[in-house]
Structures are given as structure tokens and as C-alpha cells.
Design a protein around this motif. Sequence first.
Motif, PDB file in Angstrom:
ATOM      1  N   ALA A 140       0.841  -1.196   0.000  1.00 34.25           N
ATOM      2  CA  ALA A 140       0.000   0.000   0.000  1.00 34.25           C
ATOM      3  C   ALA A 140       0.874   1.244   0.000  1.00 34.25           C
ATOM      4  O   ALA A 140       2.036   1.206   0.424  1.00 34.25           O
ATOM      5  CB  ALA A 140      -0.925   0.012   1.215  1.00 34.25           C
ATOM      6  N   ASN A 141       0.307   2.356  -0.488  1.00 41.47           N
ATOM      7  CA  ASN A 141       1.063   3.604  -0.556  1.00 41.47           C
ATOM      8  C   ASN A 141       0.310   4.718   0.167  1.00 41.47           C
ATOM      9  O   ASN A 141      -0.781   4.519   0.699  1.00 41.47           O
ATOM     10  CB  ASN A 141       1.336   3.974  -2.014  1.00 41.47           C
ATOM     11  CG  ASN A 141       0.054   4.106  -2.836  1.00 41.47           C
ATOM     12  OD1 ASN A 141      -0.835   4.871  -2.485  1.00 41.47           O
ATOM     13  ND2 ASN A 141      -0.038   3.358  -3.934  1.00 41.47           N
ATOM     14  N   TYR A 142       0.899   5.910   0.170  1.00 42.17           N
ATOM     15  CA  TYR A 142       0.302   7.027   0.909  1.00 42.17           C
ATOM     16  C   TYR A 142      -1.085   7.416   0.419  1.00 42.17           C
ATOM     17  O   TYR A 142      -1.938   7.828   1.202  1.00 42.17           O
ATOM     18  CB  TYR A 142       1.217   8.244   0.831  1.00 42.17           C
ATOM     19  CG  TYR A 142       2.388   8.185   1.767  1.00 42.17           C
ATOM     20  CD1 TYR A 142       2.251   7.680   3.052  1.00 42.17           C
ATOM     21  CD2 TYR A 142       3.640   8.639   1.376  1.00 42.17           C
ATOM     22  CE1 TYR A 142       3.329   7.617   3.916  1.00 42.17           C
ATOM     23  CE2 TYR A 142       4.729   8.598   2.233  1.00 42.17           C
ATOM     24  CZ  TYR A 142       4.570   8.084   3.503  1.00 42.17           C
ATOM     25  OH  TYR A 142       5.636   8.034   4.359  1.00 42.17           O
ATOM     26  N   TRP A 143      -1.309   7.316  -0.899  1.00 37.82           N
ATOM     27  CA  TRP A 143      -2.630   7.693  -1.407  1.00 37.82           C
ATOM     28  C   TRP A 143      -3.662   6.647  -1.031  1.00 37.82           C
ATOM     29  O   TRP A 143      -4.820   6.973  -0.782  1.00 37.82           O
ATOM     30  CB  TRP A 143      -2.565   7.955  -2.915  1.00 37.82           C
ATOM     31  CG  TRP A 143      -1.637   9.089  -3.250  1.00 37.82           C
ATOM     32  CD1 TRP A 143      -1.086   9.976  -2.365  1.00 37.82           C
ATOM     33  CD2 TRP A 143      -1.142   9.452  -4.541  1.00 37.82           C
ATOM     34  NE1 TRP A 143      -0.278  10.875  -3.032  1.00 37.82           N
ATOM     35  CE2 TRP A 143      -0.295  10.577  -4.359  1.00 37.82           C
ATOM     36  CE3 TRP A 143      -1.327   8.944  -5.819  1.00 37.82           C
ATOM     37  CZ2 TRP A 143       0.367  11.199  -5.428  1.00 37.82           C
ATOM     38  CZ3 TRP A 143      -0.664   9.559  -6.885  1.00 37.82           C
ATOM     39  CH2 TRP A 143       0.159  10.673  -6.688  1.00 37.82           C
ATOM     40  N   ASP A 144      -3.235   5.379  -0.961  1.00 33.46           N
ATOM     41  CA  ASP A 144      -4.107   4.353  -0.390  1.00 33.46           C
ATOM     42  C   ASP A 144      -4.434   4.708   1.053  1.00 33.46           C
ATOM     43  O   ASP A 144      -5.565   4.555   1.509  1.00 33.46           O
ATOM     44  CB  ASP A 144      -3.421   2.977  -0.407  1.00 33.46           C
ATOM     45  CG  ASP A 144      -3.237   2.423  -1.801  1.00 33.46           C
ATOM     46  OD1 ASP A 144      -4.157   2.564  -2.624  1.00 33.46           O
ATOM     47  OD2 ASP A 144      -2.166   1.843  -2.072  1.00 33.46           O
ATOM     48  N   GLY A 145      -3.406   5.178   1.773  1.00 33.37           N
ATOM     49  CA  GLY A 145      -3.609   5.540   3.171  1.00 33.37           C
ATOM     50  C   GLY A 145      -4.621   6.653   3.344  1.00 33.37           C
ATOM     51  O   GLY A 145      -5.501   6.588   4.213  1.00 33.37           O
ATOM     52  N   ALA A 146      -4.499   7.685   2.497  1.00 40.83           N
ATOM     53  CA  ALA A 146      -5.442   8.800   2.573  1.00 40.83           C
ATOM     54  C   ALA A 146      -6.863   8.318   2.283  1.00 40.83           C
ATOM     55  O   ALA A 146      -7.828   8.686   2.975  1.00 40.83           O
ATOM     56  CB  ALA A 146      -5.040   9.886   1.579  1.00 40.83           C
ATOM     57  N   SER A 147      -6.996   7.463   1.277  1.00 37.29           N
ATOM     58  CA  SER A 147      -8.310   6.918   0.926  1.00 37.29           C
ATOM     59  C   SER A 147      -8.824   5.981   2.017  1.00 37.29           C
ATOM     60  O   SER A 147     -10.013   5.987   2.352  1.00 37.29           O
ATOM     61  CB  SER A 147      -8.231   6.178  -0.409  1.00 37.29           C
ATOM     62  OG  SER A 147      -9.460   5.563  -0.721  1.00 37.29           O
ATOM     63  N   GLY A 148      -7.927   5.180   2.588  1.00 35.43           N
ATOM     64  CA  GLY A 148      -8.325   4.276   3.659  1.00 35.43           C
ATOM     65  C   GLY A 148      -8.837   5.026   4.873  1.00 35.43           C
ATOM     66  O   GLY A 148      -9.798   4.594   5.524  1.00 35.43           O
ATOM     67  N   LEU A 149      -8.215   6.157   5.157  1.00 38.96           N
ATOM     68  CA  LEU A 149      -8.658   6.988   6.269  1.00 38.96           C
ATOM     69  C   LEU A 149     -10.074   7.511   6.008  1.00 38.96           C
ATOM     70  O   LEU A 149     -10.954   7.438   6.869  1.00 38.96           O
ATOM     71  CB  LEU A 149      -7.680   8.149   6.458  1.00 38.96           C
ATOM     72  CG  LEU A 149      -7.864   9.053   7.674  1.00 38.96           C
ATOM     73  CD1 LEU A 149      -6.510   9.622   8.092  1.00 38.96           C
ATOM     74  CD2 LEU A 149      -8.819  10.204   7.389  1.00 38.96           C
ATOM     75  N   VAL A 150     -10.307   8.031   4.796  1.00 39.61           N
ATOM     76  CA  VAL A 150     -11.630   8.546   4.434  1.00 39.61           C
ATOM     77  C   VAL A 150     -12.660   7.420   4.422  1.00 39.61           C
ATOM     78  O   VAL A 150     -13.792   7.584   4.883  1.00 39.61           O
ATOM     79  CB  VAL A 150     -11.586   9.273   3.076  1.00 39.61           C
ATOM     80  CG1 VAL A 150     -12.990   9.623   2.586  1.00 39.61           C
ATOM     81  CG2 VAL A 150     -10.734  10.536   3.185  1.00 39.61           C
ATOM     82  N   ASN A 151     -12.255   6.252   3.916  1.00 42.48           N
ATOM     83  CA  ASN A 151     -13.173   5.110   3.912  1.00 42.48           C
ATOM     84  C   ASN A 151     -13.609   4.744   5.327  1.00 42.48           C
ATOM     85  O   ASN A 151     -14.765   4.362   5.559  1.00 42.48           O
ATOM     86  CB  ASN A 151     -12.512   3.892   3.253  1.00 42.48           C
ATOM     87  CG  ASN A 151     -12.533   3.974   1.742  1.00 42.48           C
ATOM     88  OD1 ASN A 151     -13.139   4.882   1.167  1.00 42.48           O
ATOM     89  ND2 ASN A 151     -11.863   3.036   1.097  1.00 42.48           N
ATOM     90  N   TYR A 152     -12.672   4.858   6.266  1.00 45.07           N
ATOM     91  CA  TYR A 152     -13.022   4.541   7.656  1.00 45.07           C
ATOM     92  C   TYR A 152     -14.015   5.564   8.207  1.00 45.07           C
ATOM     93  O   TYR A 152     -14.961   5.203   8.918  1.00 45.07           O
ATOM     94  CB  TYR A 152     -11.773   4.487   8.532  1.00 45.07           C
ATOM     95  CG  TYR A 152     -12.092   4.190   9.971  1.00 45.07           C
ATOM     96  CD1 TYR A 152     -12.599   2.949  10.351  1.00 45.07           C
ATOM     97  CD2 TYR A 152     -11.924   5.163  10.954  1.00 45.07           C
ATOM     98  CE1 TYR A 152     -12.920   2.675  11.680  1.00 45.07           C
ATOM     99  CE2 TYR A 152     -12.241   4.900  12.280  1.00 45.07           C
ATOM    100  CZ  TYR A 152     -12.739   3.655  12.636  1.00 45.07           C
ATOM    101  OH  TYR A 152     -13.064   3.385  13.946  1.00 45.07           O
ATOM    102  N   LEU A 153     -13.812   6.838   7.862  1.00 45.53           N
ATOM    103  CA  LEU A 153     -14.759   7.862   8.292  1.00 45.53           C
ATOM    104  C   LEU A 153     -16.142   7.592   7.708  1.00 45.53           C
ATOM    105  O   LEU A 153     -17.155   7.782   8.381  1.00 45.53           O
ATOM    106  CB  LEU A 153     -14.266   9.254   7.886  1.00 45.53           C
ATOM    107  CG  LEU A 153     -12.933   9.709   8.497  1.00 45.53           C
ATOM    108  CD1 LEU A 153     -12.632  11.142   8.094  1.00 45.53           C
ATOM    109  CD2 LEU A 153     -12.943   9.556  10.013  1.00 45.53           C
ATOM    110  N   LEU A 154     -16.163   7.139   6.452  1.00 42.13           N
ATOM    111  CA  LEU A 154     -17.438   6.765   5.839  1.00 42.13           C
ATOM    112  C   LEU A 154     -18.064   5.581   6.577  1.00 42.13           C
ATOM    113  O   LEU A 154     -19.270   5.546   6.839  1.00 42.13           O
ATOM    114  CB  LEU A 154     -17.227   6.415   4.364  1.00 42.13           C
ATOM    115  CG  LEU A 154     -16.934   7.588   3.423  1.00 42.13           C
ATOM    116  CD1 LEU A 154     -16.371   7.078   2.091  1.00 42.13           C
ATOM    117  CD2 LEU A 154     -18.205   8.411   3.179  1.00 42.13           C
TER     118      LEU A 154
END
Length: 427
Positions: A140-154
Motif C-alpha cells: 500500500a502507498n500514501y494515497w491508499d492511506g489517505a483513501s483508507g482513512l476517508v473510507n473509515y470515516l465513511l
Amino acid sequence: MKMKLTTLALGAILAAGPALAELVIPSLSYRTGPYAAGGIPFADGYEDYFKLLNERDGGIGGVPVKVIECETGYNTEKGVECYESTKGEGALIYQPLSTGITYQIIPKATVDDIPIHTMGYGRTSAANGKVFSHVFNYPANYWDGASGLVNYLLEINDNDIKGKKLALVYHNSSFGKEPIRTLEELAKKHGFELTALAVDHPGQEQKSQWLQIRRDRPDYVAIWGWGVMNQVAVQEAANIRFPMENFIGVWWSGAEHDVLPAGDAANGYKAITFHAVGSDFPVFDDIRTHVVDKGMASGAGDNVGTVLYNRGLYAAMLAAEAIKDAQAANGTGDVTAGMVRDAMEQLNITEERMSALGMPNFGPSFQVSCENHGGSGLVGVAQWDAASKTWSLVSDFKATDAEVIGALVEEDSNAYAAENKIEARCN
């Protein structure tokens, strides 16, 4: 290049052949400086895994591993010097452990035909193997991380975060700036409000940023930090009584040393992750038997099972498996860096394979290809329990936004290709 030999057949060839040279793996570590608290456990885990292979298995494919540690102090110039001073020793793979160092050695390693693995850091668009032939950032990379964070908020908001406020506290460097563009795109897509607050190196001065957070009252705060910056941020969040369960760090802001100084006040803090936490895996029994109990553990031997020790161990395991595949594909234990690069481009990490290594469910399964050097991009979330002083997963590894991330990777990598006159490969 497809597998030519089974492991059994390879073992027979190696046993019958002459004595082989060592497999040289540099470790660009930082045990000193403001980021040493994170650098030390990673370096310990990385080195201990190869010690395990040497002690238990006689190395990889019967060939001993020689780890050459070079201290960078998390300094880009020193990191480049470490690369230049070790590459001639027969280096098979590099883990720069710094986004700044990664950016500098990408063109060098490409010319030198040495693969770079930047697991969860570095240049995110290097996931595009059509442009970056020698850089890999699986799983995984940083942009995955940013998306994963938002996905968790969702996930925790019934899939609706429209109108929510997210503040990003980030290290004012190429590392810290990596998620901003992705979060901006995701903010447009999901309707949340993003505020980005830079913190200068090394991160001890954050009063003004947290005063702004107290004034703006965001629903969530994310941190893209490293080293002392994380400890200060957690304490500052506690000082303004920001709810810790709404404070989420990148995977470099989610280790024990980031939260322990704040004591009970850090309880409930969260961090995204791309691998498991804790030491409840068979591989740790082997490390204790073959490394720790023999007095061979790296450093003080007290980091086994911590978050960043696990990450170093995971990185070493992925390197070792690529070397193993390169040996099998080429019918020799004495592989070259180019052979390892080829094997990394075909690496297939299945759950069956991880279980056989004593690491069941340690990380998500993934398959690398010429086009995709980034792996599956699955991201989970861990939470800190201050009473037991342990991390636990509160959201399993889940897919990230391939549509948003894919477009950004394509845009950035194509710009790099045009600037450096690189012709796309994988045709």
C-alpha cells in the motif's frame, strides 16, 4: 520469468554446487536524530528476520544473508551517501526508509539495475510500473492511506460525511505533503471540508496549529507525522480535550512510542495500517528461539512485536520471498539485483504463503505485475488501548478508492515520464 524449479529441486542444485557468496542487503537505518524512536525498531525487525533465516535455515535457499547497516539519521544527503557506499557490495534491494532519500535514488537505482522497495512511503506514483521499472511500493502507498482513512470515516458515519470537517496536521516535507492532493479530491467527491496545517521539522512546535483546531472544532483530525512530532501532537490533542477516537494517524504515526508519553490521555487514538499488530504469530516463537534466546537480537532486543518492529520484519520477509523466487526462477542461489527486480515484479503473496512463513493474516494478499508495482492497496485501522498498552485492529484491511488514486497515479507518473524522457514499458 516464470518459476523454473521447485524449491526441492533448487535445494538439490544448491547442495551439489560450490560454496556461494553471501546475499547482501543494505539497511539504511536511522538510530540517531529526532526520528530515531521510529527508526530503531524498524531496523531491529528488518535485521532480526534475516538473522532468523540465517540461524534457522542457513540463509535464503541455503545462501547466508549479510545485512550492511548504514546510518542516515533520516538525512537525505547521508542516505544518498549510504546508497553510493553500499551498492558496490553486491546490494540486492534497498529500503530507503525516507521519502526524501527515495526521490533522490530512484534515477540512480534504475541505472544501476537495483530494485527499491518503499513499503508505505516514498513516491506514490511509483506504483505505475510502466514508468518506474525499479521501484515497488506494495502492499500500500500514501494515497491508499489517505483513501483508507476517508473510507473509515465513511464506515463509522453510515457512508455519509458530507459537511464534516477534517483537519490534516502534516509534517512540512515531501513525506507530509503526499496525502494532500488525494484528500482534496476525496473532499470534492464526498463533500467534506479539508483544512491542512503544516508542522515544520522536527515537529516540537505545534501550539498555533492546535489553537486553530480548538477554534475551528473539526469533526476529525488526521496526522501525517513522524518522530517527536507524533508525541507532541497526541499531547496537544489531549491538552485541548480533542476526542482521541476522532484523531487518526498515518501508519508512521501509530506506534507505541507515539502514544505512551501521553499516558491514559492517549486512550482511543487510532492509526491506519497495512499489516497486523502484536506478536501472536508463530514467526515470533522462532525469532525468540533462534535469535533472542541466543543473545543475537538487534539493538536492545526489547522491540519484538512492537508496531515498527513488525513493519521491519514484514519488509524483510517480502524481500526474502522475492530473493527466494529469483533463486528458483534462475536456478542459482547467487542471484543478482536484476534477478531480484524481475522476481519482485511477479511477487505473489498469498495467505497460504504467509501462513507457511508463520505469519498468517499478517497482511493482505497481493499480486505484483509489470503494470502494478503497488499491490492491493488494502488499508485497515488500529486503535490504542492505554490500559493494556496494546494496539488492536478495529477495521480490517479494505479496498481503497481505485478510481481517484488511479487517476492521480497516472497523472503524476506520466508527468515524470515526460520530464525524464521515459518510454512506457509493459507493452
